[in-house]
Scaffold this motif. Structure first.
Motif, PDB file in Angstrom:
ATOM      1  N   ILE A  35       0.868  -1.176   0.000  1.00 42.37           N
ATOM      2  CA  ILE A  35       0.000   0.000   0.000  1.00 42.37           C
ATOM      3  C   ILE A  35       0.904   1.225   0.000  1.00 42.37           C
ATOM      4  O   ILE A  35       1.769   1.360   0.856  1.00 42.37           O
ATOM      5  CB  ILE A  35      -0.922   0.033   1.241  1.00 42.37           C
ATOM      6  N   ARG A  38      -0.468   8.281   0.787  1.00 39.54           N
ATOM      7  CA  ARG A  38      -1.017   9.361  -0.037  1.00 39.54           C
ATOM      8  C   ARG A  38       0.107  10.134  -0.709  1.00 39.54           C
ATOM      9  O   ARG A  38       1.124  10.412  -0.090  1.00 39.54           O
ATOM     10  CB  ARG A  38      -1.761  10.369   0.835  1.00 39.54           C
ATOM     11  N   SER A  43       0.140   6.360  -5.879  1.00 39.35           N
ATOM     12  CA  SER A  43      -1.067   7.066  -5.462  1.00 39.35           C
ATOM     13  C   SER A  43      -1.148   8.412  -6.188  1.00 39.35           C
ATOM     14  O   SER A  43      -0.162   8.907  -6.721  1.00 39.35           O
ATOM     15  CB  SER A  43      -1.065   7.285  -3.948  1.00 39.35           C
ATOM     16  N   ASP A  74      -5.258   5.854   7.458  1.00 42.80           N
ATOM     17  CA  ASP A  74      -5.434   5.553   6.022  1.00 42.80           C
ATOM     18  C   ASP A  74      -5.092   4.097   5.736  1.00 42.80           C
ATOM     19  O   ASP A  74      -5.813   3.389   5.033  1.00 42.80           O
ATOM     20  CB  ASP A  74      -4.506   6.421   5.171  1.00 42.80           C
ATOM     21  N   PHE A  75      -3.965   3.651   6.275  1.00 44.03           N
ATOM     22  CA  PHE A  75      -3.495   2.293   6.009  1.00 44.03           C
ATOM     23  C   PHE A  75      -4.395   1.249   6.662  1.00 44.03           C
ATOM     24  O   PHE A  75      -4.664   0.201   6.085  1.00 44.03           O
ATOM     25  CB  PHE A  75      -2.041   2.128   6.460  1.00 44.03           C
ATOM     26  N   ARG A  77      -7.590   1.563   7.310  1.00 47.73           N
ATOM     27  CA  ARG A  77      -8.817   1.507   6.496  1.00 47.73           C
ATOM     28  C   ARG A  77      -8.590   0.684   5.232  1.00 47.73           C
ATOM     29  O   ARG A  77      -9.414  -0.158   4.880  1.00 47.73           O
ATOM     30  CB  ARG A  77      -9.277   2.915   6.128  1.00 47.73           C
ATOM     31  N   ALA A  78      -7.482   0.941   4.536  1.00 46.28           N
ATOM     32  CA  ALA A  78      -7.194   0.196   3.304  1.00 46.28           C
ATOM     33  C   ALA A  78      -7.065  -1.299   3.604  1.00 46.28           C
ATOM     34  O   ALA A  78      -7.611  -2.135   2.876  1.00 46.28           O
ATOM     35  CB  ALA A  78      -5.918   0.724   2.652  1.00 46.28           C
ATOM     36  N   LEU A  79      -6.349  -1.635   4.656  1.00 47.20           N
ATOM     37  CA  LEU A  79      -6.148  -3.041   5.022  1.00 47.20           C
ATOM     38  C   LEU A  79      -7.470  -3.706   5.392  1.00 47.20           C
ATOM     39  O   LEU A  79      -7.791  -4.791   4.892  1.00 47.20           O
ATOM     40  CB  LEU A  79      -5.159  -3.146   6.185  1.00 47.20           C
ATOM     41  N   ARG A  81     -10.532  -2.841   4.657  1.00 46.73           N
ATOM     42  CA  ARG A  81     -11.449  -2.905   3.512  1.00 46.73           C
ATOM     43  C   ARG A  81     -10.994  -3.965   2.509  1.00 46.73           C
ATOM     44  O   ARG A  81     -11.827  -4.644   1.903  1.00 46.73           O
ATOM     45  CB  ARG A  81     -11.592  -1.534   2.868  1.00 46.73           C
ATOM     46  N   PHE A  82      -9.683  -4.121   2.351  1.00 47.05           N
ATOM     47  CA  PHE A  82      -9.165  -5.189   1.502  1.00 47.05           C
ATOM     48  C   PHE A  82      -9.565  -6.547   2.077  1.00 47.05           C
ATOM     49  O   PHE A  82     -10.054  -7.420   1.357  1.00 47.05           O
ATOM     50  CB  PHE A  82      -7.639  -5.090   1.381  1.00 47.05           C
ATOM     51  N   GLU A 134     -14.870   0.552  12.250  1.00 48.49           N
ATOM     52  CA  GLU A 134     -14.374  -0.403  11.248  1.00 48.49           C
ATOM     53  C   GLU A 134     -13.508  -1.481  11.904  1.00 48.49           C
ATOM     54  O   GLU A 134     -13.593  -2.656  11.543  1.00 48.49           O
ATOM     55  CB  GLU A 134     -13.570   0.315  10.156  1.00 48.49           C
TER      56      GLU A 134
END
Length: 145
Positions: A35, A38, A43, A74-75, A77-79, A81-82, A134
């Motif tokens: 990942i 930003r 990105s 940010d990370f 959330r990305a993790l 959601r993945f 989350e």
């Protein structure tokens, strides 16, 4: 030596690059998710570049929005959601690895994941109730009991 399961190696006899299996691939030990932070790596900003919204752009991308907590959030959330989008991987162990500044990011992520309640109840300066929700949803899905 790369991290992927295959690599392009130069063959001096043929003078060509050959697509070969990578014997030392990191993916032999598990799944690997890269990942980018930003505004780095692959990105990019998707804000409209209109001169009328210069102030909004400045607020969005100034140094106040690039703290270790915003970055780690940010990370996370990305993790999460993945993992949510790939239920077969959701309950696998996760190892956080960061190089250079990523070491601070990984440490902050770990603190946020282990002490998530403090990021909603005022126990930490940075507060992010949506992120805490989350994290809780992920933990409920992985550890239902």
């Amino acid at each position: 030596m790369g991290t992927g399961p295959y690599t392009l190696d130069y063959d001096p006899k043929s003078g060509q690059n050959e697509f070969v299996s990578n014997e030392v691939s990191w993916t032999r030990m598990g799944h690997l998710l890269f990942i980018d932070a930003r505004q780095s790596g692959f990105s990019y900003s998707i804000m409209v570049k209109d001169s009328e919204i210069q102030e909004a752009r400045f607020r969005e991308f100034n140094a106040q929005n690039f703290t270790p907590f915003f970055d780690a959030a940010d990370f996370i959330r990305a993790l999460l959601r993945f993992l949510s989008a790939h239920p077969g991987l959701r309950s696998n162990p996760v190892i956080l690895v960061g190089e250079s500044y990523g070491g601070l990011r990984a440490t902050t992520m770990l603190h946020m994941l282990l002490n998530y309640g403090s990021y909603r109840d005022g126990g930490e300066t940075y507060q992010d109730p949506a992120l805490v929700s989350e994290i809780e949803d992920h933990y409920r899905a992985v550890f239902p009991d």
